[in-house]
Design an enzyme around this catalytic site. Structure first.
Site, PDB file in Angstrom:
ATOM      1  N   TYR A 258       0.843  -1.209   0.000  1.00 57.68           N
ATOM      2  CA  TYR A 258       0.000   0.000   0.000  1.00 57.68           C
ATOM      3  C   TYR A 258       0.875   1.256   0.000  1.00 57.68           C
ATOM      4  O   TYR A 258       0.685   2.178  -0.808  1.00 57.68           O
ATOM      5  CB  TYR A 258      -0.933  -0.016   1.216  1.00 57.68           C
ATOM      6  CG  TYR A 258      -1.651   1.295   1.455  1.00 57.68           C
ATOM      7  CD1 TYR A 258      -2.606   1.765   0.568  1.00 57.68           C
ATOM      8  CD2 TYR A 258      -1.360   2.073   2.588  1.00 57.68           C
ATOM      9  CE1 TYR A 258      -3.254   2.975   0.789  1.00 57.68           C
ATOM     10  CE2 TYR A 258      -2.008   3.275   2.820  1.00 57.68           C
ATOM     11  CZ  TYR A 258      -2.956   3.729   1.918  1.00 57.68           C
ATOM     12  OH  TYR A 258      -3.591   4.921   2.136  1.00 57.68           O
TER      13      TYR A 258
HETATM   14  P1  NAD Z   1     -12.521   4.640   1.869  1.00 54.59           P
HETATM   15  O1  NAD Z   1     -12.284   3.261   1.345  1.00 54.59           O
HETATM   16  O2  NAD Z   1     -13.521   4.830   2.928  1.00 54.59           O
HETATM   17  O3  NAD Z   1     -12.862   5.613   0.677  1.00 54.59           O
HETATM   18  C1  NAD Z   1     -12.365   5.438  -0.623  1.00 54.59           C
HETATM   19  C2  NAD Z   1     -13.544   5.444  -1.575  1.00 54.59           C
HETATM   20  O4  NAD Z   1     -13.014   5.378  -2.898  1.00 54.59           O
HETATM   21  C3  NAD Z   1     -14.480   4.235  -1.407  1.00 54.59           C
HETATM   22  O5  NAD Z   1     -15.817   4.646  -1.210  1.00 54.59           O
HETATM   23  C4  NAD Z   1     -14.308   3.461  -2.710  1.00 54.59           C
HETATM   24  O6  NAD Z   1     -15.523   2.855  -3.167  1.00 54.59           O
HETATM   25  C5  NAD Z   1     -13.835   4.531  -3.666  1.00 54.59           C
HETATM   26  N1  NAD Z   1     -13.008   4.019  -4.761  1.00 54.59           N
HETATM   27  C6  NAD Z   1     -11.926   3.218  -4.662  1.00 54.59           C
HETATM   28  N2  NAD Z   1     -11.399   3.014  -5.879  1.00 54.59           N
HETATM   29  C7  NAD Z   1     -12.161   3.704  -6.751  1.00 54.59           C
HETATM   30  C8  NAD Z   1     -12.110   3.896  -8.159  1.00 54.59           C
HETATM   31  N3  NAD Z   1     -11.155   3.321  -8.897  1.00 54.59           N
HETATM   32  N4  NAD Z   1     -13.056   4.650  -8.743  1.00 54.59           N
HETATM   33  C9  NAD Z   1     -14.048   5.239  -8.002  1.00 54.59           C
HETATM   34  N5  NAD Z   1     -14.127   5.107  -6.660  1.00 54.59           N
HETATM   35  C10 NAD Z   1     -13.198   4.352  -6.054  1.00 54.59           C
HETATM   36  O7  NAD Z   1     -11.084   5.164   2.355  1.00 54.59           O
HETATM   37  P2  NAD Z   1     -10.682   6.405   3.266  1.00 54.59           P
HETATM   38  O8  NAD Z   1     -10.179   5.866   4.546  1.00 54.59           O
HETATM   39  O9  NAD Z   1     -11.759   7.407   3.245  1.00 54.59           O
HETATM   40  O10 NAD Z   1      -9.436   6.960   2.461  1.00 54.59           O
HETATM   41  C11 NAD Z   1      -9.566   8.026   1.514  1.00 54.59           C
HETATM   42  C12 NAD Z   1      -8.192   8.338   0.943  1.00 54.59           C
HETATM   43  O11 NAD Z   1      -7.293   8.727   1.981  1.00 54.59           O
HETATM   44  C13 NAD Z   1      -7.528   7.162   0.241  1.00 54.59           C
HETATM   45  O12 NAD Z   1      -6.813   7.637  -0.869  1.00 54.59           O
HETATM   46  C14 NAD Z   1      -6.584   6.633   1.277  1.00 54.59           C
HETATM   47  O13 NAD Z   1      -5.509   5.916   0.705  1.00 54.59           O
HETATM   48  C15 NAD Z   1      -6.134   7.918   1.945  1.00 54.59           C
HETATM   49  N6  NAD Z   1      -5.654   7.733   3.310  1.00 54.59           N
HETATM   50  C16 NAD Z   1      -6.508   7.304   4.282  1.00 54.59           C
HETATM   51  C17 NAD Z   1      -6.043   7.155   5.572  1.00 54.59           C
HETATM   52  C18 NAD Z   1      -6.931   6.686   6.705  1.00 54.59           C
HETATM   53  O14 NAD Z   1      -6.429   6.544   7.839  1.00 54.59           O
HETATM   54  N7  NAD Z   1      -8.215   6.444   6.469  1.00 54.59           N
HETATM   55  C19 NAD Z   1      -4.686   7.434   5.881  1.00 54.59           C
HETATM   56  C20 NAD Z   1      -3.859   7.856   4.859  1.00 54.59           C
HETATM   57  C21 NAD Z   1      -4.347   8.030   3.579  1.00 54.59           C
END
Ligand code: NAD
Length: 314
Positions: A148
């Protein structure tokens, strides 16, 4: 102002979308409801958002949708869609790299055609791996220790390549472990609080001494929207961290107090790809935007416990 939010149904994306709408933006949201965790809650969230006159939704994959007309209309693209999660990335790398790297490349291609549209990209503290120094600064070396983290570092490199050759502005935000209402059901706090409230065993990877710079989702939203308007150019990278590195054992103690019952702890071996410690400086982001984290872990956890109980924010 007009925004595109990819991943608008997700944990962070839904909060960003709501805050944009609340502050007068129009939002085109894109999400494919990837089946990494329960989709019914995300679908009903979008159902609620769709009642807002300034919200439009496209259900689909960023890899398949024609992004150009939407990016052309937007002042800012918030690219939050991804397959997050360190552990899942060891077993599903093909889908993880498609959702993270290939989707980001498509977004960059669209922004390159419409360079007046700013891109805000959700990166991760996972790019640091076992960081060279704590608190970690944005110029410390990237050494991810999970697939990741590798995908997020690759995305940042892709951004760097596009920015070096094309006249586009991109802000990469390295989010540090995000928590709060709507946190994904595959993430630790939600799992622990649910287990604790049901008096089920709480599974903890490792001995609980791992330290994380937990960041409340409202602070993440504020930082994400703040960089959209900031005077920045080229590729700017910022840590977004809560500022109070806390051990897992301290969090478990807080949850025990908040749910008012003793936790039944079950320890399992430390998970592959989890660093012992994360912690980031946010001086660079403060200097650029005046942003500062506002939430303590104790207050933020209370919000998340209330959300899990169904007595707080939805
Ligand atoms: P999440 O899985 O809740 O949200 C991501 C959303 O993106 C989901 O609803 C999913 O259906 C959608 N998705 C995924 N691939 C897709 C695609 N190809 N086309 C359209 N939609 C798509 O995740 P989150 O925790 O809200 O994370 C959001 C962002 O923040 C991500 O990029 C994640 O890597 C980053 N991030 C999150 C955290 C954390 O602690 N939650 C930490 C660091 C970075």
């Amino acid at each position: 102002m007009q925004a595109v939010v990819t991943g608008c149904a997700g944990f962070i994306g839904s909060h960003v979308t709501e805050q944009l709408l609340a502050t007068g933006w129009s939002v085109l949201g894109i999400d494919c409801f990837s089946p990494t965790y329960d989709t019914s809650t995300r679908r009903s969230l979008i159902g609620g958002l769709s009642k807002h006159p300034e919200f439009e939704f496209i259900e689909g994959d960023v890899n398949d949708i024609d992004l150009l007309p939407h990016v052309a209309d937007a002042d800012v693209v918030f690219h939050l869609a991804a397959r997050p999660g360190v552990r899942a990335s060891w077993v599903d790398f093909s889908n993880v790299s498609r959702a993270n790297i290939l989707a980001t490349q498509r977004v960059l291609d669209a922004v390159a055609v419409h360079p007046s549209t700013r891109l805000v990209f959700a990166s991760s503290s996972s790019v640091y791996g076992r960081a060279a120094a704590y608190p970690t600064t944005e110029s410390d070396p990237l050494a991810p220790i999970s697939p990741y983290g590798v995908t997020k570092a690759a995305c940042e490199s892709l951004v760097g390549a596009y920015v070096s050759q094309m006249d586009i502005d991109v802000v990469s935000l390295r989010y540090f472990t995000v928590y709060g209402p709507r946190q994904r059901s595959d993430m630790a706090f939600t799992k622990w609080i649910r287990a604790a409230l049901a008096s089920n065993p709480v599974t903890v990877y490792g001995d609980g001494t791992a330290v994380r710079d937990f960041t409340f989702v409202d602070d993440i939203v504020d930082a994400t929207i703040a960089v959209a308007a900031a005077d920045l150019s080229g590729h700017e990278i910022f840590n977004v961290a809560g500022g109070s590195p806390t051990t897992v054992n301290e969090v478990l103690g807080l949850i025990e107090r908040l749910v008012e019952r003793p936790l039944i702890l079950e320890h399992t071996p430390k998970a592959l790809g989890d660093p012992d410690r994360t912690g980031g400086t946010t001086d660079r982001l403060r200097a650029a935007t005046n942003w500062a984290p506002m939430w303590t872990v104790e207050d933020g956890l209370a919000e998340q416990v209330a959300w899990v109980k169904g007595t707080g924010r939805t």
